[in-house]
Design an enzyme around this catalytic site. Structure first.
Site, PDB file in Angstrom:
ATOM      1  N   LYS A   1      -9.552 -33.104  16.216  1.00  0.00           N
ATOM      2  CA  LYS A   1      -9.697 -31.681  15.872  1.00  0.00           C
ATOM      3  C   LYS A   1     -11.147 -30.442  16.934  1.00  0.00           C
ATOM      4  O   LYS A   1     -10.673 -29.861  17.236  1.00  0.00           O
ATOM      5  CB  LYS A   1     -10.242 -31.755  14.022  1.00  0.00           C
ATOM      6  CG  LYS A   1     -10.553 -29.821  14.049  1.00  0.00           C
ATOM      7  CD  LYS A   1     -10.901 -30.321  12.414  1.00  0.00           C
ATOM      8  CE  LYS A   1     -11.191 -28.488  11.557  1.00  0.00           C
ATOM      9  NZ  LYS A   1     -11.312 -28.581  10.185  1.00  0.00           N
TER      10      LYS A   1
ATOM     11  N   GLU B   1     -15.503 -41.148  20.256  1.00  0.00           N
ATOM     12  CA  GLU B   1     -14.348 -42.552  20.240  1.00  0.00           C
ATOM     13  C   GLU B   1     -12.964 -41.914  20.932  1.00  0.00           C
ATOM     14  O   GLU B   1     -12.627 -42.822  21.696  1.00  0.00           O
ATOM     15  CB  GLU B   1     -13.836 -43.361  18.614  1.00  0.00           C
ATOM     16  CG  GLU B   1     -15.175 -43.575  17.530  1.00  0.00           C
ATOM     17  CD  GLU B   1     -16.420 -42.602  16.821  1.00  0.00           C
ATOM     18  OE1 GLU B   1     -15.710 -41.398  17.485  1.00  0.00           O
ATOM     19  OE2 GLU B   1     -16.893 -43.512  15.754  1.00  0.00           O
TER      20      GLU B   1
ATOM     21  N   GLY C   1     -10.142 -31.900   8.360  1.00  0.00           N
ATOM     22  CA  GLY C   1      -9.559 -33.213   9.144  1.00  0.00           C
ATOM     23  C   GLY C   1      -8.891 -33.826   7.997  1.00  0.00           C
ATOM     24  O   GLY C   1      -7.773 -34.841   8.557  1.00  0.00           O
ATOM     25  N   ARG C   2      -9.078 -34.185   7.161  1.00  0.00           N
ATOM     26  CA  ARG C   2      -8.800 -34.865   6.156  1.00  0.00           C
ATOM     27  C   ARG C   2      -7.520 -35.056   5.269  1.00  0.00           C
ATOM     28  O   ARG C   2      -6.817 -35.194   4.652  1.00  0.00           O
ATOM     29  CB  ARG C   2      -9.250 -36.049   5.961  1.00  0.00           C
ATOM     30  CG  ARG C   2     -10.542 -35.647   4.165  1.00  0.00           C
ATOM     31  CD  ARG C   2     -11.685 -35.835   3.855  1.00  0.00           C
ATOM     32  NE  ARG C   2     -12.316 -34.746   3.146  1.00  0.00           N
ATOM     33  CZ  ARG C   2     -13.346 -34.472   3.523  1.00  0.00           C
ATOM     34  NH1 ARG C   2     -14.361 -34.303   5.610  1.00  0.00           N
ATOM     35  NH2 ARG C   2     -14.514 -33.619   3.537  1.00  0.00           N
TER      36      ARG C   2
ATOM     37  N   GLU D   1     -14.490 -38.946   1.635  1.00  0.00           N
ATOM     38  CA  GLU D   1     -15.370 -38.406   2.688  1.00  0.00           C
ATOM     39  C   GLU D   1     -15.603 -36.789   1.544  1.00  0.00           C
ATOM     40  O   GLU D   1     -16.243 -35.743   1.486  1.00  0.00           O
ATOM     41  CB  GLU D   1     -14.746 -37.899   4.478  1.00  0.00           C
ATOM     42  CG  GLU D   1     -15.862 -38.104   4.877  1.00  0.00           C
ATOM     43  CD  GLU D   1     -14.968 -37.600   6.592  1.00  0.00           C
ATOM     44  OE1 GLU D   1     -13.716 -36.796   6.326  1.00  0.00           O
ATOM     45  OE2 GLU D   1     -15.633 -38.513   7.007  1.00  0.00           O
TER      46      GLU D   1
ATOM     47  N   HIS E   1      -2.198 -61.868  -5.584  1.00  0.00           N
ATOM     48  CA  HIS E   1      -2.996 -63.391  -5.007  1.00  0.00           C
ATOM     49  C   HIS E   1      -3.936 -63.596  -4.357  1.00  0.00           C
ATOM     50  O   HIS E   1      -4.766 -63.823  -3.715  1.00  0.00           O
ATOM     51  CB  HIS E   1      -1.410 -63.681  -4.275  1.00  0.00           C
ATOM     52  CG  HIS E   1      -0.344 -63.825  -5.208  1.00  0.00           C
ATOM     53  ND1 HIS E   1      -0.285 -65.071  -5.443  1.00  0.00           N
ATOM     54  CD2 HIS E   1       0.633 -63.540  -5.165  1.00  0.00           C
ATOM     55  CE1 HIS E   1       1.303 -65.362  -6.193  1.00  0.00           C
ATOM     56  NE2 HIS E   1       1.320 -63.929  -6.174  1.00  0.00           N
TER      57      HIS E   1
ATOM     58  N   LYS F   1     -23.939 -40.635  14.131  1.00  0.00           N
ATOM     59  CA  LYS F   1     -23.196 -40.421  14.686  1.00  0.00           C
ATOM     60  C   LYS F   1     -24.727 -40.180  15.929  1.00  0.00           C
ATOM     61  O   LYS F   1     -24.657 -40.321  16.675  1.00  0.00           O
ATOM     62  CB  LYS F   1     -22.143 -39.358  15.088  1.00  0.00           C
ATOM     63  CG  LYS F   1     -21.048 -39.263  14.365  1.00  0.00           C
ATOM     64  CD  LYS F   1     -20.229 -38.284  14.469  1.00  0.00           C
ATOM     65  CE  LYS F   1     -19.385 -38.519  14.057  1.00  0.00           C
ATOM     66  NZ  LYS F   1     -18.635 -36.148  13.390  1.00  0.00           N
TER      67      LYS F   1
HETATM   68  O1  F6P Z   1     -15.861 -38.737  10.520  1.00  0.00           O
HETATM   69  C1  F6P Z   1     -15.946 -37.484  10.057  1.00  0.00           C
HETATM   70  C2  F6P Z   1     -14.364 -36.817  10.767  1.00  0.00           C
HETATM   71  O2  F6P Z   1     -14.972 -35.145  11.337  1.00  0.00           O
HETATM   72  C3  F6P Z   1     -14.172 -36.273   9.633  1.00  0.00           C
HETATM   73  O3  F6P Z   1     -13.868 -35.378   8.706  1.00  0.00           O
HETATM   74  C4  F6P Z   1     -12.657 -36.541  10.672  1.00  0.00           C
HETATM   75  O4  F6P Z   1     -10.998 -36.529  10.716  1.00  0.00           O
HETATM   76  C5  F6P Z   1     -12.969 -37.171  11.866  1.00  0.00           C
HETATM   77  O5  F6P Z   1     -14.492 -36.950  11.940  1.00  0.00           O
HETATM   78  C6  F6P Z   1     -12.469 -36.870  13.865  1.00  0.00           C
HETATM   79  O6  F6P Z   1     -12.562 -35.799  13.676  1.00  0.00           O
HETATM   80  P1  F6P Z   1     -11.901 -35.564  15.225  1.00  0.00           P
HETATM   81  O7  F6P Z   1     -10.733 -35.095  14.370  1.00  0.00           O
HETATM   82  O8  F6P Z   1     -12.665 -34.036  15.567  1.00  0.00           O
HETATM   83  O9  F6P Z   1     -11.630 -35.866  15.945  1.00  0.00           O
END
Ligand code: F6P
Length: 546
Positions: A206, A212, A266-267, A352, A383, A511
């Site tokens: 987003k 990452e 995002g979620r 979240e 199990h 972060k």
């Molecule tokens: O973990 C925090 C967060 O902002 C989530 O809400 C989001 O889905 C994820 O990081 C990834 O964010 P982005 O889509 O901006 O890379």
């Protein structure tokens, strides 16, 4: 309900707890043969059986009254009207627009968002059709066989979960892979089986700044460039983001950038272009059916009376257990191997969203908020951890999910799966009394001493609550409806708890500190001191790396 505040309202529900806490559900079932009809509801072909809960009509009536008191319907309508209910980020919460099937305008800040939503869907369709039929190919004119989505959190969990769930709709010659973890092992192990000439990367973020994802995207790009040369990169990368400039700066061609908007959390973004890898894997028509199923659940949520409204019922039951019975976890147990990532997906969606400690006005909440959500598919969980659910000291409300029809005809697999899911909710509800255990052991011919010693271990307390969701088949439509059902459940609970379900400030501190710690991990001298634990771990790390 008099306007006495939420705290008093929670307290008001306690009288129902007192009435019900020593009442075995099995007695309530014996006394009322209409209990299933009374405590079940439907949306489309999705049946929610909530009769195996520690409730009676009075308790449910009080819960529905509570929902009215906190004005769930008014807040739902405010969300759908595009009001910026995500107040800490000053954003609307409009993911429902992404799957809206009607003709009316859907406005955010006075502007109809539907033309842009439909245009993006059209672009996704064109792109996915052309990749799937081989019109769009790699730099060396090879047809793509592997899609690698690079994203994390909402830019990963939804597409991963949906792609797995819709496996019957995928093609064996076009495989989707998902890389999320900054752990290089994730990218390495994914790429080691892939041919760069036939691999298409989708960078999904987003913000297009998530560390990452950008680290993984840069590694993927280097791998591709090393194999096919730098000019090949543009032919092998697409991106999904609200940050179009960031995508262009990375070197992605404009017609391969799929946008979305800040009113999509995002979620809650799997319905947006974030669903691109899903559409690539299952085809646009199937992806569209997934959106349609969700839209049907939206319609149900927007129009069904509270007493028949699945997200409202499930939300209220969750509040009932979290706040009144003080159960702290909630298990989601799909009896469907293809829903194996559904619990992980829900962990982000629910935890979240509702893992918050202050009210909308910033005051400390005086009641518990979101539960710990966890789960695994049945029958595997049986199990592993079901022992604790049946006989442990914590009561864990469970959601069971089961389709009536499997996708493949492999008798007796599905029949056994169904027997197991029904057996689990029945066993949790009934338990096994001391008398029943003794009678069973006597029948087996055990002597009195052995019976006395064994009995306490074999007693099941029972009276353990569960919901069962049953539907015809895990089709794209049904999957869409189930995901939307849980989204709205989270909304209902956030409304009751008076929290902002749409921000996520709690992920920021880690972060920030990771960024600050990186130079020390890399061994750059003269770094600010940390606590003795962190310093000790850093020292040991550097010793081990010598
Ligand atoms: O973990 C925090 C967060 O902002 C989530 O809400 C989001 O889905 C994820 O990081 C990834 O964010 P982005 O889509 O901006 O890379």
């Amino acid at each position: 309900m008099a306007k006495t505040g939420r705290r008093a309202s929670f307290a008001g529900l306690e009288k129902h707890l007192r009435r019900l806490q020593d009442k075995p559900m099995r007695e309530m079932f014996d006394a009322d043969h209409g209990r299933f009809e009374r405590f079940s509801a439907k949306a489309g072909d999705i049946l929610l059986d909530y009769s195996k809960n520690r409730i009676d009509e009075e308790a449910m009536a009080a819960l529905f009254e509570f929902a009215r008191y906190v004005e769930v319907e008014a807040r739902r309508d405010a969300m759908w009207a595009g009001e910026p209910i995500n107040i800490t980020e000053d954003r609307s919460v409009m993911h429902m627009a992404l799957r809206y099937q009607g003709n009316k305008p859907v406005t955010v800040g006075g502007e109809d968002v539907m033309p842009a939503v439909r245009e993006t869907l059209e672009n996704i369709k064109t792109f996915t059709d052309q990749v799937r039929d081989g019109t769009i190919r790699g730099h060396t004119n090879e047809q793509f066989t592997d899609i690698v989505n690079i994203g994390i959190g909402g830019s990963d969990l939804g597409p991963v979960m949906v792609t797995l769930a819709l496996e019957p709709y995928t093609r064996p010659d076009l495989r989707a892979h998902y890389v999320s973890n900054v752990d290089g092992a994730h990218m390495h192990d994914t790429l080691k089986r892939l041919d760069p000439a036939k691999t298409l990367f989708v960078v999904a973020s987003k913000t297009f700044t998530t560390d990452e994802t950008m680290t993984n995207a840069n590694s993927a790009r280097a791998w591709l460039a090393e194999a096919l040369g730098e000019p090949a990169v543009t032919d092998h990368f697409a991106a999904v983001s609200t940050n179009l400039e960031g995508c262009r700066d990375f070197g992605i061609k404009s017609d391969r950038i799929f946008g979305f908007w800040d009113w999509v959390g995002g979620r809650y973004s799997v319905w947006s272009a974030i669903g691109l890898p899903v559409a690539l894997a299952v085809g646009f028509d199937t992806f569209e059916k997934f959106l349609k199923g969700a839209a049907e659940m939206d319609e149900h949520f927007l129009t069904a009376p509270l007493e028949q409204n699945l997200p409202v019922i499930m939300g209220l039951l969750g509040v009932w257990y979290r706040n009144i019975w003080e159960f702290s976890t909630h298990a989601v147990l799909p009896y469907d191997q293809r829903l194996s990532r559904f619990p992980a997906y829900l962990q982000q969606q629910d935890m979240e969203s509702n893992g918050k400690g202050v009210t909308l006005s910033g005051k400390r909440v005086k009641w518990s908020t979101g539960p710990i959500v966890w789960g695994e598919p049945g029958t595997n969980g049986q199990h592993a951890f079901y022992q604790l659910i049946h006989q442990g000291t914590d009561v864990i409300p469970c959601d069971f999910l089961i389709a009536a029809r499997p996708h493949e005809s492999m008798p007796p697999h599905h029949e056994k799966l169904v027997a197991n899911v029904l057996a689990q909710s029945e066993a949790l509800m009934l338990g096994k009394t001391e008398e029943e255990v003794v009678a069973e052991l006597e029948k087996q011919g055990l002597d009195a001493k052995a019976i006395e010693e064994l009995t306490p271990h074999k007693v099941f307390p029972g009276n353990r609550p569960s919901n069962t969701l049953m539907y015809a088949q895990l089709t794209p439509e049904t999957l869409g409806a189930i995901v939307a059902l849980y989204e709205h459940k989270v909304f209902v609970q956030g409304t009751i708890w008076n929290i902002n379900s749409y921000d996520q400030w709690g992920v920021e501190l880690g972060k920030q500190l990771a960024k600050a710690l990186l130079p020390a991990v890399e061994g750059q001298g003269d770094q600010p001191p940390h606590d003795s634990s962190t310093e000790g771990l850093l020292r040991y790390y550097h010793d081990l790396r010598k």
